[in-house]
Design a protein around this motif. Structure first.
Motif, PDB file in Angstrom:
ATOM      1  N   GLY A  53      66.311 -28.178 -42.508  1.00  0.00           N
ATOM      2  CA  GLY A  53      65.220 -28.229 -41.543  1.00  0.00           C
ATOM      3  C   GLY A  53      65.586 -27.476 -40.280  1.00  0.00           C
ATOM      4  N   GLN A  54      64.671 -27.510 -39.336  1.00  0.00           N
ATOM      5  CA  GLN A  54      64.861 -26.740 -38.103  1.00  0.00           C
ATOM      6  C   GLN A  54      66.104 -27.196 -37.330  1.00  0.00           C
ATOM      7  OE1 GLN A  54      61.461 -26.666 -35.484  1.00  0.00           O
ATOM      8  NE2 GLN A  54      62.603 -25.726 -33.811  1.00  0.00           N
ATOM      9  N   LYS A  55      66.295 -28.504 -37.208  1.00  0.00           N
ATOM     10  CA  LYS A  55      67.447 -29.000 -36.446  1.00  0.00           C
ATOM     11  C   LYS A  55      68.763 -28.656 -37.130  1.00  0.00           C
ATOM     12  CE  LYS A  55      66.252 -33.304 -35.974  1.00  0.00           C
ATOM     13  NZ  LYS A  55      66.392 -34.729 -35.573  1.00  0.00           N
ATOM     14  N   THR A  56      68.777 -28.798 -38.458  1.00  0.00           N
ATOM     15  CA  THR A  56      70.004 -28.457 -39.198  1.00  0.00           C
ATOM     16  C   THR A  56      70.294 -26.964 -39.089  1.00  0.00           C
ATOM     17  OG1 THR A  56      69.654 -30.280 -40.742  1.00  0.00           O
ATOM     18  CG2 THR A  56      71.124 -28.513 -41.457  1.00  0.00           C
ATOM     19  N   ALA A  57      69.237 -26.157 -39.171  1.00  0.00           N
ATOM     20  CA  ALA A  57      69.413 -24.703 -39.044  1.00  0.00           C
ATOM     21  C   ALA A  57      70.003 -24.346 -37.681  1.00  0.00           C
ATOM     22  CB  ALA A  57      68.080 -23.990 -39.259  1.00  0.00           C
ATOM     23  N   GLU A  58      69.512 -25.008 -36.647  1.00  0.00           N
ATOM     24  CA  GLU A  58      70.022 -24.729 -35.298  1.00  0.00           C
ATOM     25  C   GLU A  58      71.492 -25.120 -35.185  1.00  0.00           C
ATOM     26  OE1 GLU A  58      67.310 -26.883 -32.847  1.00  0.00           O
ATOM     27  OE2 GLU A  58      65.719 -25.368 -32.985  1.00  0.00           O
ATOM     28  N   LYS A  59      71.870 -26.231 -35.795  1.00  0.00           N
ATOM     29  CA  LYS A  59      73.283 -26.649 -35.764  1.00  0.00           C
ATOM     30  C   LYS A  59      74.161 -25.634 -36.488  1.00  0.00           C
ATOM     31  CE  LYS A  59      72.583 -31.672 -35.504  1.00  0.00           C
ATOM     32  NZ  LYS A  59      72.784 -32.958 -36.211  1.00  0.00           N
ATOM     33  N   LEU A  60      73.693 -25.181 -37.640  1.00  0.00           N
ATOM     34  CA  LEU A  60      74.470 -24.212 -38.412  1.00  0.00           C
ATOM     35  C   LEU A  60      74.574 -22.879 -37.667  1.00  0.00           C
ATOM     36  CD1 LEU A  60      73.084 -25.009 -41.970  1.00  0.00           C
ATOM     37  CD2 LEU A  60      75.402 -25.455 -41.143  1.00  0.00           C
ATOM     38  N   GLN A  61      73.492 -22.476 -37.045  1.00  0.00           N
ATOM     39  CA  GLN A  61      73.510 -21.226 -36.279  1.00  0.00           C
ATOM     40  C   GLN A  61      74.467 -21.317 -35.098  1.00  0.00           C
ATOM     41  OE1 GLN A  61      69.323 -20.998 -35.548  1.00  0.00           O
ATOM     42  NE2 GLN A  61      68.872 -20.014 -37.511  1.00  0.00           N
ATOM     43  N   SER A  62      74.670 -22.538 -34.587  1.00  0.00           N
ATOM     44  CA  SER A  62      75.583 -22.714 -33.448  1.00  0.00           C
ATOM     45  C   SER A  62      77.032 -22.440 -33.833  1.00  0.00           C
ATOM     46  CB  SER A  62      75.451 -24.134 -32.879  1.00  0.00           C
ATOM     47  OG  SER A  62      76.049 -25.090 -33.740  1.00  0.00           O
ATOM     48  N   ILE A  63      77.335 -22.467 -35.138  1.00  0.00           N
ATOM     49  CA  ILE A  63      78.692 -22.125 -35.588  1.00  0.00           C
ATOM     50  C   ILE A  63      78.653 -20.813 -36.397  1.00  0.00           C
ATOM     51  CG2 ILE A  63      79.562 -24.489 -35.528  1.00  0.00           C
ATOM     52  CD1 ILE A  63      79.219 -24.574 -38.601  1.00  0.00           C
ATOM     53  N   GLU A  64      77.658 -19.992 -36.052  1.00  0.00           N
ATOM     54  CA  GLU A  64      77.531 -18.627 -36.585  1.00  0.00           C
ATOM     55  C   GLU A  64      77.269 -18.591 -38.092  1.00  0.00           C
ATOM     56  OE1 GLU A  64      80.943 -16.434 -35.279  1.00  0.00           O
ATOM     57  OE2 GLU A  64      80.267 -16.394 -33.192  1.00  0.00           O
ATOM     58  N   ILE A  65      76.508 -19.567 -38.566  1.00  0.00           N
ATOM     59  CA  ILE A  65      76.017 -19.528 -39.948  1.00  0.00           C
ATOM     60  C   ILE A  65      74.535 -19.182 -39.880  1.00  0.00           C
ATOM     61  CG2 ILE A  65      75.531 -20.910 -42.010  1.00  0.00           C
ATOM     62  CD1 ILE A  65      78.050 -22.508 -41.429  1.00  0.00           C
ATOM     63  N   SER A  66      74.225 -17.943 -40.182  1.00  0.00           N
ATOM     64  CA  SER A  66      72.844 -17.485 -40.039  1.00  0.00           C
ATOM     65  C   SER A  66      72.166 -17.193 -41.375  1.00  0.00           C
ATOM     66  CB  SER A  66      72.783 -16.228 -39.160  1.00  0.00           C
ATOM     67  OG  SER A  66      73.577 -15.190 -39.715  1.00  0.00           O
ATOM     68  N   THR A  67      72.938 -17.071 -42.446  1.00  0.00           N
ATOM     69  CA  THR A  67      72.367 -16.823 -43.772  1.00  0.00           C
ATOM     70  C   THR A  67      72.889 -17.862 -44.762  1.00  0.00           C
ATOM     71  OG1 THR A  67      74.154 -15.385 -44.554  1.00  0.00           O
ATOM     72  CG2 THR A  67      72.359 -14.328 -43.301  1.00  0.00           C
ATOM     73  N   ILE A  68      72.246 -17.929 -45.916  1.00  0.00           N
ATOM     74  CA  ILE A  68      72.712 -18.847 -46.957  1.00  0.00           C
ATOM     75  C   ILE A  68      74.102 -18.430 -47.440  1.00  0.00           C
ATOM     76  CG2 ILE A  68      72.225 -19.760 -49.263  1.00  0.00           C
ATOM     77  CD1 ILE A  68      69.255 -19.464 -48.666  1.00  0.00           C
ATOM     78  N   GLY A  69      74.357 -17.119 -47.448  1.00  0.00           N
ATOM     79  CA  GLY A  69      75.683 -16.629 -47.823  1.00  0.00           C
ATOM     80  C   GLY A  69      76.759 -17.109 -46.872  1.00  0.00           C
ATOM     81  N   ASP A  70      76.453 -17.128 -45.568  1.00  0.00           N
ATOM     82  CA  ASP A  70      77.405 -17.647 -44.575  1.00  0.00           C
ATOM     83  C   ASP A  70      77.743 -19.102 -44.883  1.00  0.00           C
ATOM     84  OD1 ASP A  70      77.335 -15.230 -43.225  1.00  0.00           O
ATOM     85  OD2 ASP A  70      75.802 -15.895 -41.803  1.00  0.00           O
ATOM     86  N   LEU A  71      76.710 -19.876 -45.242  1.00  0.00           N
ATOM     87  CA  LEU A  71      76.918 -21.286 -45.566  1.00  0.00           C
ATOM     88  C   LEU A  71      77.784 -21.433 -46.817  1.00  0.00           C
ATOM     89  CD1 LEU A  71      76.312 -24.306 -45.187  1.00  0.00           C
ATOM     90  CD2 LEU A  71      74.182 -23.951 -46.453  1.00  0.00           C
ATOM     91  N   ALA A  72      77.526 -20.596 -47.811  1.00  0.00           N
ATOM     92  CA  ALA A  72      78.279 -20.673 -49.066  1.00  0.00           C
ATOM     93  C   ALA A  72      79.772 -20.448 -48.845  1.00  0.00           C
ATOM     94  CB  ALA A  72      77.734 -19.648 -50.057  1.00  0.00           C
ATOM     95  N   LYS A  73      80.110 -19.636 -47.850  1.00  0.00           N
ATOM     96  CA  LYS A  73      81.511 -19.284 -47.604  1.00  0.00           C
ATOM     97  C   LYS A  73      82.138 -20.088 -46.465  1.00  0.00           C
ATOM     98  CE  LYS A  73      80.108 -14.629 -48.929  1.00  0.00           C
ATOM     99  NZ  LYS A  73      79.763 -13.289 -48.419  1.00  0.00           N
ATOM    100  N   ALA A  74      81.372 -20.990 -45.853  1.00  0.00           N
ATOM    101  CA  ALA A  74      81.853 -21.720 -44.671  1.00  0.00           C
ATOM    102  C   ALA A  74      82.930 -22.744 -45.046  1.00  0.00           C
ATOM    103  CB  ALA A  74      80.684 -22.410 -43.980  1.00  0.00           C
ATOM    104  N   ASP A  75      83.696 -23.145 -44.042  1.00  0.00           N
ATOM    105  CA  ASP A  75      84.740 -24.149 -44.231  1.00  0.00           C
ATOM    106  C   ASP A  75      84.099 -25.524 -44.408  1.00  0.00           C
ATOM    107  OD1 ASP A  75      87.694 -24.999 -43.924  1.00  0.00           O
ATOM    108  OD2 ASP A  75      86.629 -26.260 -42.463  1.00  0.00           O
ATOM    109  N   VAL A  76      84.429 -26.195 -45.490  1.00  0.00           N
ATOM    110  CA  VAL A  76      83.775 -27.445 -45.813  1.00  0.00           C
ATOM    111  C   VAL A  76      84.092 -28.532 -44.796  1.00  0.00           C
ATOM    112  CG1 VAL A  76      85.613 -28.294 -47.342  1.00  0.00           C
ATOM    113  CG2 VAL A  76      83.244 -29.053 -47.696  1.00  0.00           C
ATOM    114  N   MET A  77      85.299 -28.555 -44.249  1.00  0.00           N
ATOM    115  CA  MET A  77      85.642 -29.577 -43.262  1.00  0.00           C
ATOM    116  C   MET A  77      84.844 -29.384 -41.976  1.00  0.00           C
ATOM    117  SD  MET A  77      87.524 -31.460 -44.956  1.00  0.00           S
ATOM    118  CE  MET A  77      87.873 -32.616 -43.625  1.00  0.00           C
TER     119      MET A  77
END
Length: 416
Positions: A193-217
């Motif tokens: 959702g919008q809030k989750t997207a904003e949180k992810l963008q705050s740690i420089e995750i802007s695409t689904i690919g960024d999320l796929a490669k992000a640190d799980v911890m």
């Protein structure tokens, strides 16, 4: 034919009706076809809110939740109609009946979308042939367009069905995700959702690919267990089965309490109904579900017990709505004898993210009008650790009785 079906794994469809409410209206009035149409409440008033619109209207910039005055500014020739949920529900039953002719493994998730597991349907053709057959049958029989996603799991099938609309059929295999899924913006991912997207963008995750490669911890630190779940989805992992009984397994949520003494005191009874409504609302919030049926239980001084319920025109989840309907039921069915016990139960539950907002438009407009307020409260809650505007809540009763199973209206097609 077996070469089109995996030896291990599944073939999942996500069938998603296109501009469902508007499309149903067009089948009932062919003169609307090809014209910009919006389904909205209070068409005579400027404050109306768009519930959904045809693709012709969307091409002019008309969007869901847009104020009607703005929609008409963007599209002066816009035709506006009030919703007729009985018509939509009737069409929904027909759609799921068509799907269940292909396979018994059909799981509706809202009035206009559902999953199918066709892994064992080799005798009916290739997955593409079956998808084309479904799409054409719905179009021929009901004159309604749909898009279908084909994938090895539910998440990828859902993402695939959104990739081509209207009347699209999209295959999304795991080997395709790096070039089809990963380039998409994070806000386009189902479950973000919008809030989750904003949180992810705050740690420089802007695409689904960024999320796929992000640190799980880091993700778990930011989003809790949902962070790991989203990372798995971004990598194409989803083990949820298509469950035909899922529509029957939304539990009711209820609370009851025995009064310290038998009473006819209306103020005491009202206070208890309010407390019970708050407990039900709190549990619904935790489980992220809405209800479309409310029940009260009244046990009298002589232990005679009655239950009375009401099917609601809208999905509800807030304490004020639960309390109001509970009080209406009480006023209608209480015989004025002394009461020993009261119960309030929310039934016909559906997950919040899957709710096909069958709202009368007064409720719809109120929700849209208060969206910014809710967002501000959520931000303050996140900042201070608790909602500064909520009243103190009664502690949850961990010994509350287990709830009964209730069938959601989406199971209607099985009754034909």
């Amino acid at each position: 034919m077996s070469k089109y079906y995996p030896k291990k794994g599944r073939v999942i469809f996500h069938v998603d009706m296109n501009s469902f409410y508007a499309s149903v209206e067009m089948t009932r009035n062919p003169e609307l076809k090809g014209k910009p149409l919006a389904i909205a409440g209070n068409p005579e008033e400027r404050k109306g809110i768009v519930v959904t619109s045809s693709y012709e209207a969307r091409a002019k910039g008309v969007k869901t939740t847009m104020p009607l005055w703005e929609a008409r500014r963007l599209c002066p020739e816009l035709i506006v109609m009030r919703p007729n949920f009985e018509h939509y529900r009737e069409a929904s039953r027909e759609i799921f009946s068509i799907l269940s002719d292909i396979t018994p493994y059909v799981q509706p998730v809202s009035i206009d979308e559902g999953y199918m597991d066709i892994t064992e349907c080799e005798d009916k053709g290739t997955p593409l042939e079956i998808a084309e057959q479904i799409q054409q049958t719905i179009l021929d029989r009901l004159e309604l367009p749909c898009s279908i996603g084909i994938a090895p799991n539910k998440f990828l099938a859902k993402m695939a069905s959104d990739m081509k609309k209207p009347m699209g059929i999209t295959v999304l295999r795991k080997r395709d995700i790096s070039h089809k899924l990963w380039p998409m913006e994070i806000g386009e991912m189902y479950g973000v959702g919008q809030k989750t997207a904003e949180k992810l963008q705050s740690i420089e995750i802007s695409t689904i690919g960024d999320l796929a490669k992000a640190d799980v911890m880091q993700l778990k630190s930011l989003l809790g267990i949902n962070g790991e779940r989203l990372k798995n989805r971004a990598n194409g992992e989803d083990n949820r089965p298509v469950d035909p009984d899922a529509v029957s397994e939304f539990k009711s949520i209820g609370n009851s309490q025995t009064l310290p003494h038998d009473t006819t005191d209306e103020q005491e009874i009202q206070r208890l109904i309010r407390r019970l409504s708050q407990k039900v609302a709190d549990r619904m919030e935790r489980k992220e579900v809405y209800a479309q049926n409310l029940q009260i239980m009244i046990r009298y001084h002589d232990r005679k017990t009655i239950t009375r319920s009401k099917q609601l025109p809208d999905y509800i989840h807030q304490v004020d709505d639960i309390y109001d309907y509970a009080m209406r039921l009480l006023e209608e069915h209480w015989n004025q004898d002394p009461i020993r016990l009261l119960g309030v139960t929310a039934q016909d539950l559906i997950e919040k993210q899957d709710a096909a907002m069958q709202l009368n438009l007064f409720t719809y407009e109120e929700e849209a009008k208060h969206e910014k307020l809710y967002s501000t409260i959520d931000q303050l809650t996140e900042k201070y650790g608790s909602n500064p505007f909520k009243k103190l809540k009664t502690p949850h009763n961990s010994k509350a009785p287990t709830t009964s199973f209730q069938k959601d209206f989406l199971d209607d097609y099985k009754k034909n």
